[in-house]
Write an enzyme that holds these catalytic residues in place. Structure first.
Site, PDB file in Angstrom:
ATOM      1  CD  GLU A  34     -40.701 -38.421 -90.187  1.00  0.00           C
ATOM      2  OE1 GLU A  34     -40.872 -37.205 -90.213  1.00  0.00           O
ATOM      3  OE2 GLU A  34     -40.701 -39.075 -89.134  1.00  0.00           O
ATOM      4  N   GLY A  37     -41.386 -31.540 -88.042  1.00  0.00           N
ATOM      5  CA  GLY A  37     -41.069 -31.475 -86.616  1.00  0.00           C
ATOM      6  C   GLY A  37     -40.707 -30.051 -86.222  1.00  0.00           C
ATOM      7  N   GLY A  38     -39.415 -29.759 -86.208  1.00  0.00           N
ATOM      8  CA  GLY A  38     -38.903 -28.464 -85.736  1.00  0.00           C
ATOM      9  C   GLY A  38     -39.614 -27.250 -86.331  1.00  0.00           C
ATOM     10  CB  SER A  43     -34.373 -31.272 -92.251  1.00  0.00           C
ATOM     11  OG  SER A  43     -33.640 -31.712 -91.130  1.00  0.00           O
ATOM     12  N   GLY A  48     -34.287 -33.566 -87.888  1.00  0.00           N
ATOM     13  CA  GLY A  48     -33.703 -32.597 -86.959  1.00  0.00           C
ATOM     14  C   GLY A  48     -32.265 -32.218 -87.250  1.00  0.00           C
ATOM     15  CG  HIS A  77     -41.293 -40.500 -85.132  1.00  0.00           C
ATOM     16  ND1 HIS A  77     -40.017 -40.289 -84.660  1.00  0.00           N
ATOM     17  CD2 HIS A  77     -41.581 -39.452 -85.945  1.00  0.00           C
ATOM     18  CE1 HIS A  77     -39.567 -39.146 -85.169  1.00  0.00           C
ATOM     19  NE2 HIS A  77     -40.495 -38.616 -85.943  1.00  0.00           N
ATOM     20  CG  ASN A 133     -43.883 -35.379 -84.551  1.00  0.00           C
ATOM     21  OD1 ASN A 133     -44.335 -35.338 -83.406  1.00  0.00           O
ATOM     22  ND2 ASN A 133     -42.947 -36.243 -84.922  1.00  0.00           N
ATOM     23  CD1 TRP A 134     -45.905 -28.960 -83.057  1.00  0.00           C
ATOM     24  CD2 TRP A 134     -47.602 -28.845 -81.602  1.00  0.00           C
ATOM     25  NE1 TRP A 134     -46.769 -28.006 -83.516  1.00  0.00           N
ATOM     26  CE2 TRP A 134     -47.831 -27.906 -82.636  1.00  0.00           C
ATOM     27  CE3 TRP A 134     -48.544 -28.942 -80.576  1.00  0.00           C
ATOM     28  CZ2 TRP A 134     -48.954 -27.091 -82.660  1.00  0.00           C
ATOM     29  CZ3 TRP A 134     -49.665 -28.124 -80.601  1.00  0.00           C
ATOM     30  CH2 TRP A 134     -49.866 -27.210 -81.638  1.00  0.00           C
ATOM     31  CE  LYS A 135     -39.831 -34.757 -84.048  1.00  0.00           C
ATOM     32  NZ  LYS A 135     -38.500 -34.992 -84.578  1.00  0.00           N
TER      33      LYS A 135
END
Ligand code: PGA
Length: 244
Positions: free
Chosen positions: A165, A228-229, A207, A171, A97, A10-12
């Site tokens: 999540e 994500g990150g 995370s 994050g 989300h 998920n590159w947001k």
């Protein structure tokens, strides 16, 4: 419960087009030297779906969007419909989300409509649920998850996934204990079943890194990870993929 495991990136709102093409060329090289087949879904922003789409087929990954509109078509300035997302080659769409719930005040009603739109055009929705730190502190996490999953009422999807999540883990570098994830996933599976729905997977997100991913994937109740990150860097994401 889930033998087939998925890794979602998920590159947001993190990448410009040059970053996307850089990621893809590096990722393609890494994948080329890896003979095992993995279930990978990349979720770029809407504006980059078109440039990633042609590469998806060649490079053994699928394409997902990060959101879709709650309506089918019409006067919804700025929105992107499920049909547009499907047409461009995506097979998945994240829905509900926590960042959408928080920044765009998405309600259960809208999330239910988005799920319906996705299902109508054969997109596999990934319904994201999770409690906040406050919910957890007041022992309300199950109540919150029950409420968020109530959007499944009346749906009859061919394919759907759930992503658990915890908002406090997104994050932050904080993660729940593995036994907590296992318990929550087992409970989510039974709630989803009560709606006569069989999910393709229940993903864990929050995370996830190459250091902790194996612990989550080792659980039968975990059908993959939503990252994500740690999905922004091709080398790091590839390590996560290799743990599948
Ligand atoms: P994170 O994000 O991996 O950066 O915690 C996960 C997500 O929001 O899907």
């Amino acid at each position: 419960m889930f033998k087939k495991k998925y890794a979602f990136a998920n590159w947001k709102m993190s990448k410009l087009e040059t970053d996307v093409t850089h990621f893809l060329s590096k990722f393609e090289l890494l994948m080329r030297n890896d003979s095992s087949s993995h279930h990978i879904v990349l979720c770029p922003s809407h504006v980059h779906l078109g440039c990633v789409s042609p590469l998806a087929a060649q490079n053994q990954f699928k394409l997902g969007a990060q959101d879709c509109a709650f309506a089918e078509k019409g006067a919804y300035t700025g929105d992107v419909s499920a049909a547009m997302i499907r047409e461009i080659g995506a097979e998945y769409v994240l829905i509900g989300h926590s960042e959408r719930r928080h920044h765009h005040h998405e309600t259960n009603h809208q999330i239910n409509k988005k799920l319906q739109e996705a299902i109508k055009v054969n997109l596999c929705p990934v319904l994201c649920v999770g409690e906040t730190a406050e919910d957890k502190k007041s022992n309300r996490e199950m109540e919150v998850i029950h409420h968020q999953l109530s959007v499944l009422e009346g749906l009859n999807p061919d394919a759907i996934m759930i992503a658990y999540e915890p908002v406090w883990a997104i994050g932050t570098g904080l993660v729940p204990r593995v036994d907590e994830v296992d318990l929550m996933h087992t409970k989510i599976a039974s709630i989803v079943k009560s709606y006569h729905i069989k999910p393709k997977a229940i993903l864990y997100g929050g995370s996830v890194t190459s250091d902790n991913v194996s612990e989550f994937l080792a659980l039968e109740s975990v059908g993959g990870v939503l990252v994500g990150g740690a999905s922004l860097d091709p080398d790091h994401f590839f390590k996560i993929v290799q743990a599948l």
